[in-house]
Write a protein that holds these residues in place. Sequence first.
Motif, short mmCIF file in Angstrom:
data_model
loop_
_atom_site.label_atom_id
_atom_site.label_comp_id
_atom_site.label_asym_id
_atom_site.label_seq_id
_atom_site.Cartn_x
_atom_site.Cartn_y
_atom_site.Cartn_z
N ASN A 152 0.83 -1.21 0.00
CA ASN A 152 0.00 0.00 0.00
C ASN A 152 0.86 1.26 0.00
O ASN A 152 0.59 2.22 -0.73
CB ASN A 152 -0.94 0.01 1.21
N ILE A 153 1.92 1.25 0.80
CA ILE A 153 2.83 2.41 0.84
C ILE A 153 3.54 2.55 -0.50
O ILE A 153 3.69 3.66 -1.02
CB ILE A 153 3.84 2.27 2.00
N LEU A 154 3.96 1.44 -1.07
CA LEU A 154 4.63 1.47 -2.38
C LEU A 154 3.70 2.05 -3.44
O LEU A 154 4.14 2.87 -4.26
CB LEU A 154 5.08 0.06 -2.78
N ASP A 155 2.43 1.67 -3.43
CA ASP A 155 1.46 2.25 -4.38
C ASP A 155 1.37 3.77 -4.21
O ASP A 155 1.32 4.51 -5.18
CB ASP A 155 0.07 1.63 -4.19
N LEU A 156 1.37 4.22 -2.96
CA LEU A 156 1.32 5.66 -2.68
C LEU A 156 2.55 6.36 -3.23
O LEU A 156 2.45 7.38 -3.92
CB LEU A 156 1.20 5.88 -1.17
N PHE A 157 3.74 5.79 -2.97
CA PHE A 157 4.98 6.39 -3.46
C PHE A 157 5.04 6.35 -5.00
O PHE A 157 5.53 7.29 -5.62
CB PHE A 157 6.20 5.69 -2.87
N THR A 158 4.55 5.27 -5.60
CA THR A 158 4.57 5.15 -7.06
C THR A 158 3.70 6.23 -7.68
O THR A 158 4.07 6.84 -8.68
CB THR A 158 4.10 3.75 -7.49
N SER A 159 2.53 6.50 -7.09
CA SER A 159 1.68 7.56 -7.64
C SER A 159 2.32 8.93 -7.45
O SER A 159 2.17 9.81 -8.29
CB SER A 159 0.27 7.51 -7.04
N GLU A 160 3.09 9.12 -6.37
CA GLU A 160 3.84 10.38 -6.18
C GLU A 160 4.86 10.56 -7.29
O GLU A 160 5.01 11.65 -7.83
CB GLU A 160 4.59 10.36 -4.84
N VAL A 161 5.58 9.49 -7.62
CA VAL A 161 6.60 9.54 -8.67
C VAL A 161 5.95 9.88 -9.99
O VAL A 161 6.45 10.71 -10.76
CB VAL A 161 7.37 8.20 -8.75
N LYS A 162 4.81 9.28 -10.29
CA LYS A 162 4.12 9.52 -11.58
C LYS A 162 3.66 10.96 -11.71
O LYS A 162 3.70 11.54 -12.78
CB LYS A 162 2.93 8.57 -11.73
N THR A 163 3.25 11.58 -10.59
CA THR A 163 2.81 12.98 -10.65
C THR A 163 3.98 13.93 -10.84
O THR A 163 3.80 15.03 -11.36
CB THR A 163 2.00 13.38 -9.40
#
Length: 167
Positions: A152-163
Amino acid sequence: MRLAALVPSISAELVSSLDQCGIRTDTDLVLKPAIEIYRQLPPKTITLYDLEQAVARVTELASAPGISGSDMLIIETEKQNRAPFLSSGIETLDRLLDGFGGCRVVQISGDKQSGKTTLVLNIVLRHLAEFSDGNIVWIDTTGDFSAEQAANILDLFTSEVKTRLPA
């Protein structure tokens, strides 16, 4: 290395004949003079010249490729230059330490329940979010690690990177 593993680079018949003479590995073959091996083989198995060629081929197949010291230095320097910058996500800490990673070891210590594991987990997951082809080994000695929570944390960080990436 077993000679049988080198078929078809050397003939199966030769490997079988050598095996009957007690020569089963590349070491057995390469370290014994070819003329001695030739004398042990049944007549008309192979010519001495062809045996020498087979020994040379086995030597080539079993040897590590050569590399010069200067080429090795270049490779190692390039590896150091590609060493990843690891971010904790805490801007002031990253600025203070110039990030984690590179060619150094960082020891994180502190009292029990002070956030050491949380900090390292954040660094690891931020790295995986940034470099999706990266690999991390996490060794949990206490049984507290939750793969679901980490995902779940990785998904959050991945969406941060994409933005942050330009469209």
